[in-house]
Each structure stands twice: as structure tokens, then as C-alpha cells.
Design a protein around this motif. Structure first.
Motif, mmCIF file in Angstrom:
data_model
loop_
_atom_site.group_PDB
_atom_site.id
_atom_site.type_symbol
_atom_site.label_atom_id
_atom_site.label_comp_id
_atom_site.label_asym_id
_atom_site.label_seq_id
_atom_site.Cartn_x
_atom_site.Cartn_y
_atom_site.Cartn_z
ATOM 1 N N GLN A 47 0.844 -1.188 0.000
ATOM 2 C CA GLN A 47 0.000 0.000 0.000
ATOM 3 C C GLN A 47 0.889 1.252 0.000
ATOM 4 O OE1 GLN A 47 -3.236 -0.651 -0.368
ATOM 5 N NE2 GLN A 47 -2.686 -2.815 -0.211
ATOM 6 N N SER A 50 -0.036 8.364 0.623
ATOM 7 C CA SER A 50 -0.449 9.410 -0.307
ATOM 8 C C SER A 50 -0.282 10.820 0.251
ATOM 9 C CB SER A 50 -1.921 9.215 -0.706
ATOM 10 O OG SER A 50 -2.771 9.372 0.423
ATOM 11 N N GLU A 65 -3.145 5.605 -0.566
ATOM 12 C CA GLU A 65 -3.930 5.705 -1.778
ATOM 13 C C GLU A 65 -5.060 4.675 -1.720
ATOM 14 O OE1 GLU A 65 -1.301 5.072 -5.052
ATOM 15 O OE2 GLU A 65 -0.136 6.904 -4.677
ATOM 16 N N SER A 139 -7.748 4.951 3.766
ATOM 17 C CA SER A 139 -7.591 5.975 2.726
ATOM 18 C C SER A 139 -8.689 7.029 2.812
ATOM 19 C CB SER A 139 -7.607 5.324 1.336
ATOM 20 O OG SER A 139 -8.835 4.651 1.107
ATOM 21 N N LYS A 313 6.423 0.444 -6.704
ATOM 22 C CA LYS A 313 5.271 -0.033 -7.467
ATOM 23 C C LYS A 313 5.713 -1.075 -8.499
ATOM 24 C CE LYS A 313 1.992 3.720 -6.818
ATOM 25 N NZ LYS A 313 1.000 4.607 -7.472
#
Length: 325
Positions: A47, A50, A65, A139, A313
């Protein structure tokens, strides 16, 4: 200075400049036609925080996010997902517990991510395994916690090694205690899975203790990396690679890399000749190094780059690397 002297000086300066260019340009480097960058997945598939602010006390779990997958960092499923996405190496974090096991977990304290409290390395492994690793991920400001109760128990490093995952591991020593590195050496020197460990990095004392105690182990800490790059900047224009850059992992942020002599291809080849691999990270900003986490940033990686690239990512960057022309 007379006209003749100026002319001779200009010729000399031109020859020196040409020599520096020839010795350090990557244009003249012959590369394998199929050479591609390899991928290091930071904490597996996980995860993503953000928030706009970041420091050593930032709680990443409380502002992520919107989740499009259920993987939680530093768990065996998240590591395998990163390998499935194309990673060659997965980075993981370890803490030596009072009962002599290495807990695989990122945070120094448990309060942010889990339903536990206190300093991670002070808890016995049995207590750590009872925690909910997805407890505090949200989130939407805490309205929902979709990952509660979904994670496997916190693994030990021995369990990760025994899982025989489809790649190698880069171990981040979270402490600054030399005995942690000595304990890692004891573990790996008696393990049939030693070859699964790509390298070690993190706090200086444990990292250097592990490197010293494990034959062929490579890695870096902030001090060793700084010595390597400063000395290379002073001497690398000649093609010389300082001993401080030999047999290690050389991590370079992409906004600093272009000032290195011979970047990219001569630099990576010089490091390889000294027994070292180059890891290209995202930009260094605000005291932190980011990952290469989106396709725009990936476009800035030199074509046919001969090292490793660091990402948060892997599920995005891995397939893009695989499909690159």
C-alpha cells in the motif's frame, strides 16, 4: 599572454576536454543488445502512502492511496506478488527480537500500522505474530479500514528464506547495533538459503558486521556509500574506481547520477569491473530517496541501463520493463 601562447593554451584545453570526453562518454561503450535493467521491489507489492509530508515520524498507514489490491508490505504474499510482476530482488526490513529471531517488519514502532504498541525489536516473536498487520490502513480518514484481519502473521526472516520465493532478497537492517549484523551472519552462514540474499544495507554497524561476517556479502550504509561516491567524483574522470567502491552495492538517486563520471554505461561497467552493482533510485528530495514509481519517471532511466532500478510499485514498473522495446 601573447597570441601564440593563447593558441597553445586553447589547443591544450581542447585536447584535455577531448580526452575527458573520450574517457567518460557512454557513446562509445558497446552494450549487449538484450541488456535491460533489473528491478528491486521495495517491501514487495504494498500500500502506498499518499500524504504530502514525510519525516521519520510519519505514519504511512493512516493516509494511503485507495487500495486496488490487498497486499501488505513485508509479507510473503506481497514478496511473491513482486516477483510475479517481474522483480529480480525484493527489499525487506528486519528487527532482531529478544528471542533471537529476525522479525520482518518496517516500522521502528508498532503503533502506526498494527493493533500493537511499543518498539518492534523489544517484543518477542510470538507477540509480534499475534498482531494484525493491516489494522490501521485507511484511505478515507479512518472511516473504513479495509485491510483489517486480511494479512498473514508477521513472518520471520527464516520463514521468508524457507519459502523459496522466485528471486533474491535485499535485507534492510533497521537497527544501529552491530550484534544484529553478527546474528544475521550466524543465521546465513548455517542456512541452505544463503544464495537467496542479494545484499544487506541500513544502519552502519549491523551492515558492516554482516558484510564482514558473511563471505561474498555485498551491501552499503550511508557512510560507505558517501565515501565511494565522493572519491569516485574526485578520481573517476581518469577511469579509476576507488577501493571504497569495490564489492558493494552502489545506490544512486537519478537526480545525482548525471554528474557521475561516465554516467550511465561507463559508470555501471566500471562498477561491475570492481565487483559492484549499481542501484538507480528515484530523485533524492527533502532528505529522502523516492522510488521509480510511474511511467514518466521510468522514461528517465537510460535505455539499456545495466543496473537495478528501485521501485515502490513493482506491479506497475515490472510489466512496463518487460514490454519495453
Amino acid at each position: 599572454m601573447r597570441a601564440g601562447g593563447l593558441k597553445r593554451f586553447a589547443i591544450l584545453a581542447g585536447l584535455v576536454s577531448a580526452g575527458l570526453w573520450i574517457n567518460n562518454s557512454s557513446t562509445l561503450v558497446t552494450l549487449p543488445a538484450d541488456q535491460t535493467a533489473k528491478l528491486i521491489a521495495h517491501r514487495g507489492v504494498h500500500q502506498i502512502y499518499s500524504g504530502d509530508t514525510r519525516d521519520n515520524d510519519t505514519c504511512r498507514a493512516r493516509d494511503i492511496e485507495p487500495a486496488d489490491h490487498s497486499y501488505i508490505e513485508n509479507t510473503i504474499p506481497s514478496m511473491q506478488a513482486a516477483f510475479d510482476a517481474g522483480a529480480t530482488v525484493v527489499e525487506l526490513d528486519v528487527h532482531l527480537t529478544p528471542d533471537g529471531q529476525f522479525a520482518v517488519f518496517h516500522d521502528w514502532e508498532l503503533d502506526c500500522q498494527t493493533d500493537g504498541t511499543g518498539v518492534t525489536h523489544k517484543q518477542p516473536m510470538a507477540e509480534l505474530r499475534r498482531l494484525d498487520l493491516g489494522h490501521n490502513f485507511t484511505s478515507d480518514g479512518g472511516q473504513t479500514y479495509p485491510l483489517r484481519g486480511t494479512a498473514d502473521p508477521m513472518p520471520t526472516l527464516s520463514e521468508v528464506l524457507a519459502a523459496n520465493l522466485d528471486g533474491q532478497l535485499l535485507i534492510n537492517m533497521k537497527s544501529n547495533r552491530a550484534r544484529d549484523g553478527e546474528a544475521l551472519a550466524e543465521l546465513l552462514n548455517t542456512s541452505p538459503h544463503r544464495a537467496q540474499v542479494f545484499g544487506v544495507y541500513g544502519g552502519g554497524p549491523p551492515t558492516q558486521a554482516a558484510i564482514a561476517g558473511i563471505e561474498g556479502m555485498r551491501g552499503f550504509d550511508r557512510g560507505s556509500l558517501k565515501r565511494c561516491l565522493i572519491r569516485y567524483m574526485a578520481l573517476g574522470w581518469t577511469g579509476y574506481v576507488p577501493r571504497s567502491c569495490a564489492d558493494m552495492l552502489v545506490a544512486v538517486p537519478m537526480n545525482i547520477a548525471p554528474i557521475l563520471w561516465g554516467w550511465p554505461h561507463r559508470f555501471t561497467k566500471r562498477m561491475a569491473s570492481a565487483g559492484s552493482d549499481v542501484i538507480l533510485t528515484g530523485p533524492y528530495e527533502g532528505g529522502f530517496t523516492t522510488g521509480i514509481d510511474d511511467l514518466e519517471t521510468l522514461q528517465r532511466v537510460p535505455q539499456t541501463f545495466g543496473g537495478y532500478i528501485w521501485t515502490d510499485k513493482a506491479e506497475v514498473i515490472g510489466p512496463s520493463l518487460a514490454n519495453a522495446p
